[in-house]
Design a protein around this motif. Structure first.
Motif, PDB file in Angstrom:
ATOM      1  N   THR A  31       1.148  -1.087  -0.143  1.00  0.00           N
ATOM      2  CA  THR A  31      -0.014   0.270   0.173  1.00  0.00           C
ATOM      3  C   THR A  31       0.746   1.163  -0.018  1.00  0.00           C
ATOM      4  N   ILE A  41      -2.507  -2.029  -7.961  1.00  0.00           N
ATOM      5  CA  ILE A  41      -1.112  -3.755  -7.221  1.00  0.00           C
ATOM      6  C   ILE A  41      -0.857  -4.202  -8.413  1.00  0.00           C
ATOM      7  N   TYR A 282      -3.676  -9.493   0.855  1.00  0.00           N
ATOM      8  CA  TYR A 282      -4.577  -9.519  -0.048  1.00  0.00           C
ATOM      9  C   TYR A 282      -5.550  -9.314   1.492  1.00  0.00           C
ATOM     10  N   GLN A 285      -4.216  -5.631   3.382  1.00  0.00           N
ATOM     11  CA  GLN A 285      -4.858  -4.126   2.509  1.00  0.00           C
ATOM     12  C   GLN A 285      -6.460  -4.233   2.458  1.00  0.00           C
ATOM     13  N   GLN A 288      -6.200  -2.133   5.887  1.00  0.00           N
ATOM     14  CA  GLN A 288      -5.785  -0.465   5.360  1.00  0.00           C
ATOM     15  C   GLN A 288      -6.784   0.184   4.294  1.00  0.00           C
ATOM     16  N   LYS A 289      -7.238  -0.461   3.828  1.00  0.00           N
ATOM     17  CA  LYS A 289      -8.192  -0.092   2.844  1.00  0.00           C
ATOM     18  C   LYS A 289      -9.562  -0.073   2.906  1.00  0.00           C
TER      19      LYS A 289
END
Length: 509
Positions: A31, A41, A282, A285, A288-289
Motif C-alpha cells: 500500500t 496492485i 490481500y 490491504q 488498510q483500505k
C-alpha cells in the motif's frame, strides 16, 4: 555439538532469518509503495514476484556454484549482492527501479540459501545433521512470522524504505560473522556444472507466464501481446524437459522428474503457498483500505495467522510418522479450503473479527502441510538427493506462490473492472478507460479514486462510490475462488500420495 559448529550455525542463521523475512515482509509494504509511486496492485505485485522468481529459479544454480567454487565464497558473494540490492531499494526513484532491485535481492538470496545449508551440514557430525538442519529451517520459518510486524513497524514509524535498511544492516552483520567464523574450504567438487540453459528456459517460461497475466489484465485475454506471451511460455515449458535430458548436470535430474511421488510432493510444497500468499497480500490491504487501519495495526492484525502457522510448524513434526503425511496434508488442504470459503462470504461492511476465524483456518492448513510436504519430498528421493530435493521444494514453494499471486491479481482486477463498468453503464455515467482502470484497481482510501469521485455530481458520486466498494469485495471473492480451487486440488494430490514409496530410497541415476 562443539563450540566451532555452534559458532558456524550462529553465523549462518542470520542470513537464513534474513531470507525468511524478505518475501513476507514486503507484502505489508504494497500500500505505501502504491501511494508513493502512484501505481496499483497489478504493478506492485512485481515487487513481490521479481524477488520470488529470481530466488526460486536461482536456487539450484547457487548450490552448484557453491559445490564447485566454495560455499563460503558464494555466501559472501550472495550477501554482497543482497546488500547492494537493498541499498538500491532504498534509493529507488521509481517503481521500475525498485522491481529491478528486488530481482537482484532474489539473486543474492539464491546464492546464499543453498550454500548456508551446505555449510551447516558439513560443520557438524553426521548424527547432529538433522538438528543443524532443523535450526536453519526454524530460523527461515522464524523470519517469515515476524517479518510483517518488522515491516509494518518500520513503515508506520518511519518509512517503508526502513525495511530495506533493516535488510542492509543484517546483511552486513552476516558478512562480518561468516568471514570471521567460517574458514575457507580446501576441496571443491569441480566435476559439476551449472545448467544455465535449463535455468534460463524455465525462468523465461515463468516470466512470460507472469507477464502475460499482467498484460492480460490490462489489455484483455485476446490481445496479441497477451497470447504471444502465453505461447512463448508454453513453448519454453515444453522445451525445458528436453534440455534436462540432454545436459550433463540437469537442473532437475531426469530420475527425479520420473519419480511420481517426488513430483506430487513438489506440487504440495507450492499449492498451499498460493493460499497463504493470497492471505498475506490481500488481508493487510483489506485492513488498510477497507477498515482504515494503519500499516502497523494491519501488521498486528495478521497476528492470529502468524501464531497459528508458527505453532503448527513446531507441533506437526511429532505426528509425521504416527499419523502419516497423506492424512496431515489432506486435512491441511481441507482447512485451507474452509478458509477460502470464509473469504467468499466476507463483506466490506464486516469488521476485523470476521477475519480472525479465516486466518486461524488458513494457519492450521498451512501448518499441517508445509512441514510434511518438505519431509515427504526428501523421503521420496532418499538421502543421496536430500539437498537437491530441499532446494527444489523451496523453489516450487516460492515459484508456484508467485504464479498464484499473479493469476489471482489478474482475476481480481478483471472482476473489479466488470463491476465498475456495469455500474457506470446502468447509471449512464461516462468515464475514460484510465479512470475506470483506477477505480477498479483502487479503493475509496486511494487519493486517485477520491479525485475522480470529487469531479462527479452528487448523484453520480454516490453510484461510483458504491461501485468501487463493491468492486473490491467482488475482486477479493474472485481471488479466493481461485484459492479454493487450488486447495481442492491439494486435497486430491495429497490423497494420491503413496506413503509406502516415501519410505524407500529409489535409485538415483
Amino acid at each position: 555439538m562443539n563450540g566451532k559448529a555452534k559458532r558456524i550455525l550462529a553465523a549462518v542463521s542470520i542470513p537464513s532469518f534474513l531470507i525468511g523475512t524478505d518475501f513476507t515482509g514486503a507484502m505489508l509494504l504494497v500500500t505505501p509503495i502504491e501511494q508513493e509511486y502512484s501505481v496499483d496492485i497489478t504493478t506492485t505485485q512485481w515487487v513481490l514476484n521479481a524477488y520470488a522468481l529470481t530466488l526460486s529459479m536461482g536456487l539450484v544454480a547457487g548450490g552448484r556454484l557453491g559445490d564447485m567454487l566454495g560455499h563460503r565464497r558464494f555466501v559472501l558473494i550472495g550477501l554482497a549482492i543482497f546488500l547492494f540490492a537493498s541499498l538500491a531499494c532504498i534509493l529507488a526513484p521509481n517503481v521500475t527501479a525498485l522491481i529491478v532491485a528486488r530481482a537482484l535481492q532474489g539473486i543474492g538470496s539464491a546464492l546464499v540459501w543453498p550454500c548456508i545449508l551446505a555449510l551447516a551440514a558439513t560443520s557438524v557430525e553426521e548424527d547432529e545433521r538433522a538438528q543443524a538442519m532443523g535450526i536453519l529451517m526454524g530460523t527461515v520459518a522464524g523470519g517469515n512470522v515476524p517479518a510483517p510486524f518488522i515491516a509494518g513497524t518500520l513503515a508506520e514509524f518511519g518509512d517503508w524504505r526502513g525495511f530495506f535498511v533493516f535488510n542492509l544492516v543484517f546483511a552486513l552483520i552476516a558478512m562480518v560473522l561468516i568471514a570471521r567464523f567460517i574458514e575457507r574450504e580446501k576441496e571443491h567438487n569441480t566435476d559439476e556444472a551449472v545448467d544455465l540453459a535449463g535455468m534460463a528456459v524455465l525462468a523465461g517460461g515463468v516470466f512470460c507466464l507472469l507477464f502475460g497475466l499482467d498484460v492480460g489484465a490490462d489489455n484483455g485475454w485476446t490481445d496479441w501481446v497477451t497470447l504471444s506471451l502465453f505461447a512463448i511460455a508454453c513453448a519454453l515449458f515444453v522445451l525445458f524437459p528436453l534440455i534436462e535430458k540432454a545436459v550433463r548436470d540437469p537442473m532437475i535430474p531426469v530420475s527425479m522428474m520420473r519419480n511420481h511421488q517426488f513430483v506430487r510432493t513438489l506440487a504440495l510444497n507450492g499449492l498451499p503457498a498460493i493460499v497463504l500468499f493470497l492471505c498475506l497480500l490481500y488481508l493487510p490491504q483489506y485492513m488498510q483500505k477497507v477498515l482504515g487501519w494503519s500499516i502497523f495495526w494491519s501488521a498486528m492484525g495478521m497476528l492470529p495467522l502468524a501464531v497459528v502457522v508458527a505453532s503448527m510448524n513446531l507441533a506437526v513434526g511429532n505426528y509425521y510418522n504416527s499419523v502419516g503425511p497423506r492424512k496431515l496434508m489432506s486435512l491441511g488442504h481441507a482447512f485451507l479450503m474452509a478458509g477460502c470459503v470464509g473469504m467468499l462470504f466476507l463483506q466490506t461492511a464486516w469488521g476485523y473479527l470476521a477475519l480472525v476465524p479465516i486466518m486461524v483456518l488458513v494457519g492450521l492448513g498451512g501448518g499441517l502441510v508445509f512441514g510434511p510436504a518438505g519431509t515427504a519430498a526428501v523421503n521420496a528421493v532418499g538421502a543421496k538427493g536430500a539437498g537437491l530435493a530441499g532446494g527444489l521444494s523451496f523453489m516450487f514453494h516460492l515459484g508456484l506462490g508467485a504464479i498464484g499471486i499473479a493469476f489471482a491479481t489478474s482475476m481480481m482486477f478483471l472482476s473489479a473492472t466488470r463491476v465498475v463498468e456495469n455500474a457506470l453503464a446502468a447509471a449512464t455515467i461516462k468515464l475514460g478507460s484510465q479512470d475506470i482502470h483506477t477505480l477498479a484497481a483502487g479503493t475509496l482510501k486511494d487519493p486517485a479514486v477520491a479525485a475522480i469521485i470529487d469531479k462527479l455530481n452528487s448523484k453520480d458520486a454516490v453510484t461510483v462510490t458504491a461501485a468501487v466498494r463493491d468492486s473490491f469485495a467482488e475482486g477479493l471473492h474472485t481471488a479466493f475462488w481461485f484459492g479454493l480451487v487450488v486447495a481442492a486440488v491439494g486435497v486430491v494430490v495429497s490423497l494420491s500420495v503413496d506413503e509406502k514409496k516415501l519410505k524407500t530410497e529409489p535409485e538415483q541415476t
